[in-house]
Design a protein around this motif. Structure first.
Motif, PDB file in Angstrom:
ATOM      1  N   ALA A 187       0.812  -1.222   0.000  1.00 34.46           N
ATOM      2  CA  ALA A 187       0.000   0.000   0.000  1.00 34.46           C
ATOM      3  C   ALA A 187       0.844   1.271   0.000  1.00 34.46           C
ATOM      4  O   ALA A 187       0.458   2.263  -0.579  1.00 34.46           O
ATOM      5  CB  ALA A 187      -0.931   0.005   1.194  1.00 34.46           C
ATOM      6  N   ARG A 194     -11.449  -6.220   3.700  1.00 33.30           N
ATOM      7  CA  ARG A 194     -10.486  -6.430   2.610  1.00 33.30           C
ATOM      8  C   ARG A 194     -10.903  -7.638   1.819  1.00 33.30           C
ATOM      9  O   ARG A 194     -11.494  -8.576   2.360  1.00 33.30           O
ATOM     10  CB  ARG A 194      -9.088  -6.676   3.183  1.00 33.30           C
ATOM     11  CG  ARG A 194      -8.438  -5.430   3.701  1.00 33.30           C
ATOM     12  CD  ARG A 194      -6.996  -5.674   4.093  1.00 33.30           C
ATOM     13  NE  ARG A 194      -6.284  -4.402   4.173  1.00 33.30           N
ATOM     14  CZ  ARG A 194      -6.387  -3.560   5.192  1.00 33.30           C
ATOM     15  NH1 ARG A 194      -7.153  -3.857   6.227  1.00 33.30           N
ATOM     16  NH2 ARG A 194      -5.749  -2.401   5.189  1.00 33.30           N
ATOM     17  N   ASN A 235      -1.690   2.729  -7.129  1.00 33.84           N
ATOM     18  CA  ASN A 235      -2.439   3.437  -6.095  1.00 33.84           C
ATOM     19  C   ASN A 235      -3.864   3.745  -6.572  1.00 33.84           C
ATOM     20  O   ASN A 235      -4.374   4.838  -6.398  1.00 33.84           O
ATOM     21  CB  ASN A 235      -1.696   4.730  -5.720  1.00 33.84           C
ATOM     22  CG  ASN A 235      -1.984   5.156  -4.298  1.00 33.84           C
ATOM     23  OD1 ASN A 235      -2.205   4.316  -3.421  1.00 33.84           O
ATOM     24  ND2 ASN A 235      -2.007   6.440  -4.045  1.00 33.84           N
ATOM     25  N   GLU A 243      -4.807  -2.309  -2.851  1.00 35.69           N
ATOM     26  CA  GLU A 243      -3.638  -2.243  -1.965  1.00 35.69           C
ATOM     27  C   GLU A 243      -2.416  -2.899  -2.598  1.00 35.69           C
ATOM     28  O   GLU A 243      -1.319  -2.800  -2.066  1.00 35.69           O
ATOM     29  CB  GLU A 243      -3.967  -2.907  -0.629  1.00 35.69           C
ATOM     30  CG  GLU A 243      -5.068  -2.143   0.102  1.00 35.69           C
ATOM     31  CD  GLU A 243      -5.119  -2.447   1.569  1.00 35.69           C
ATOM     32  OE1 GLU A 243      -5.134  -3.635   1.917  1.00 35.69           O
ATOM     33  OE2 GLU A 243      -5.118  -1.492   2.362  1.00 35.69           O
TER      34      GLU A 243
END
Lengths: 185, 315
Positions: free
Chosen positions: A22, A77, A118, A107
């Protein structure tokens, strides 16, 4: 010159061989892509499919999803496992039913598959007349090369066009899924 | 007598109105590569100046005569004449300038070279450049009112570099939260606040004693900070919100919902308003600092960053 570019890419590939985490470096200029599609299904039904973090059945390229954490933004997640074996780790960043906004942040990045890093998506549903819905898909990301003077393979234009293609494919897949007879109700 | 008082009052209020209507925002819109000049009384765009180079950072001179905007990819600092609403000059920068601040007398501008890890001092008149290596991804800047101390957020090192501007050296490196980005300094130059993007908190730093005196929990991805009316305002990029604290006791005072991906945050000089740019939804919002109500909205060009101080008040 060409050697320098190749060397840069090689270094990047080495660095990103294990999926980048990340906090991976990214540049100073965030890029944006905005695409929309009209779907012949009410917003409520599109929402129930899109905002189901545990499933991405509407994406033909996805094999399965493994979810962890409480199903709330910044906790949930999911590992998205594609049919070709690729994996991406995603974080739920927004699931706002009142505003019909759903956000996911990648991530992990793999610039061999998507020359952008990103990456965050923010999808908003706009209910239309006649039980239709406009799906507005916004993406925020950085080009694959985290520095000035990117090699041509990893510059802004390449990142933007790759993300545009990906978002269009996702919107088309969502539309097909929602409008197919078996999923109409 | 009463009539004279009335005339005096009318005159006084007309002066007040004139002052407040002169406030303008200089919004760097990185996607469109322009600076939008927005009248803050009407929330209307007066003009958009093409800048190029992925324009990002902004600083306003103390007297409001110039706006300084950075182009990290174009490698230049653009000086805008705010009276004429025209580009006065572009100063080439050997580096990728992001954060920017300028001395009160406009003799020097400081910029962060994000890729080269340098703090760069630019002589505004001659363009002469001095470099100081500070660390990985220096991003935001804050200058004390006396001009003697400069704070740099060194994002990827999770630290603040406290710089002596006279000697141009690092006086101290201070560890703060993860990925400090936007900075704001109080009027006495006693405290600096850093928005720590990855740890979702704000570090309150006692500058003279090199100490983190408090850590404030905020929402997701705090990006920038503004101080106004004894309050701390923090833009939370991923939460589409502004967290508000009392600057004296650090008590939380509320959370304001704003547009999508709030990035730039700046206060009016009278401290009655803070203005926030929303990167994803291309808007500038105005917030009342005492009631915390949203009081105005303007549409901006694509990708408003406005990273730095972007509000101009006429003297």
């Amino acid at each position: 010159m060409r050697f320098a570019c190749l060397a840069k890419i090689l270094i990047l590939l080495l660095v990103c061989d294990a999926p980048c985490v990340a906090l991976a470096a990214h540049g100073a200029s965030a890029l944006k892509v905005v695409e929309e599609i009209m779907i012949d299904a009410p917003a409520e039904r599109v929402w129930s499919v899109l905002a189901d973090f545990d499933h991405i059945n509407w994406m033909p390229s996805v094999d399965r999803v493994e979810v962890s954490g409480e199903r709330i933004p910044d906790q949930a997640r999911r590992r998205v496992i594609y049919k070709d074996g690729a994996e991406i780790l995603e974080l739920l960043t927004k699931s706002d039913k009142d505003r019909l906004m759903f956000g996911v942040h990648r991530e992990t990045d793999d610039i061999r598959r998507l020359p952008a890093v990103n990456y965050t998506s923010l999808v908003t549903l706009h209910p239309q007349e006649g039980g239709k819905t406009t799906v507005e898909w916004k993406a925020r990301f950085y080009r694959g090369f985290p520095n000035n003077n990117p090699p041509p393979e990893l510059n802004d234009d390449v990142a933007i066009s790759a993300v545009k293609d990906m978002v269009r494919a996702q919107l088309t897949a969502l539309k097909h899924y929602m409008e197919s007879d078996s999923n109409k109700k | 007598m009463r009539q004279k008082l009335f005339i005096a009052l009318v005159f006084f209020f007309s002066l007040l109105m004139k002052c407040s209507s002169a406030d303008e925002a200089y919004v760097t819109a990185q996607g469109a590569d322009v600076v939008d000049i927005i009248d803050l009384a009407s929330m209307k765009t007066l003009t958009s100046l093409p800048i190029g180079g992925k324009v990002a950072g902004v600083a306003m001179s103390k007297n409001g005569a110039h706006a300084y905007v950075t182009s990290p990819e174009g490698r230049y600092l653009t000086v805008i004449d705010t009276q004429l609403r025209r580009i006065e000059k572009k100063i080439p920068v050997n580096g990728a300038p992001l954060g920017v601040t300028v001395t009160d007398d406009e003799a020097f501008a400081y910029v962060c070279d994000v890729y080269g890890g340098q703090l760069i001092e630019l002589d505004v008149r001659s363009g002469h450049q001095r470099n100081l290596h500070v660390g990985a991804m220096p991003s935001g800047l804050a200058l004390t009112p006396d001009g003697k101390t400069l704070i740099v957020s060194v994002r990827d090192d999770n630290s603040l570099a406290i710089i002596d501007t006279q000697g141009f050296y690092i006086r101290h490196l201070l560890a703060v939260g993860a990925h400090p980005y936007g900075l704001s300094i109080d009027k006495n130059g006693a405290r600096v606040y850093s928005a720590n993007v990855e740890s979702n908190d704000v570090s309150v730093v006692d500058i003279a004693n090199y100490k983190v005196m408090a850590t404030l929990k905020v929402e997701n991805h705090p990006y920038t900070i503004a101080l106004a009316a004894g309050r701390i305002f923090v833009a939370n990029q991923h939460s589409d919100s502004i967290s508000v604290f009392n600057a004296l006791d650090f008590n939380p005072l509320g959370v304001i919902k704003v547009g999508e991906y709030p990035e730039g945050l700046s206060a009016s000089r009278d401290e009655q308003f803070v203005y926030v740019t929303n990167w994803f939804s291309n808007e500038l919002w105005s917030l009342n600092t005492s009631t915390l109500a949203v009081v105005g909205k303007a549409t901006t060009s694509d990708g408003p960053r406005a990273f730095g101080s972007f509000v101009r008040s006429t003297p």
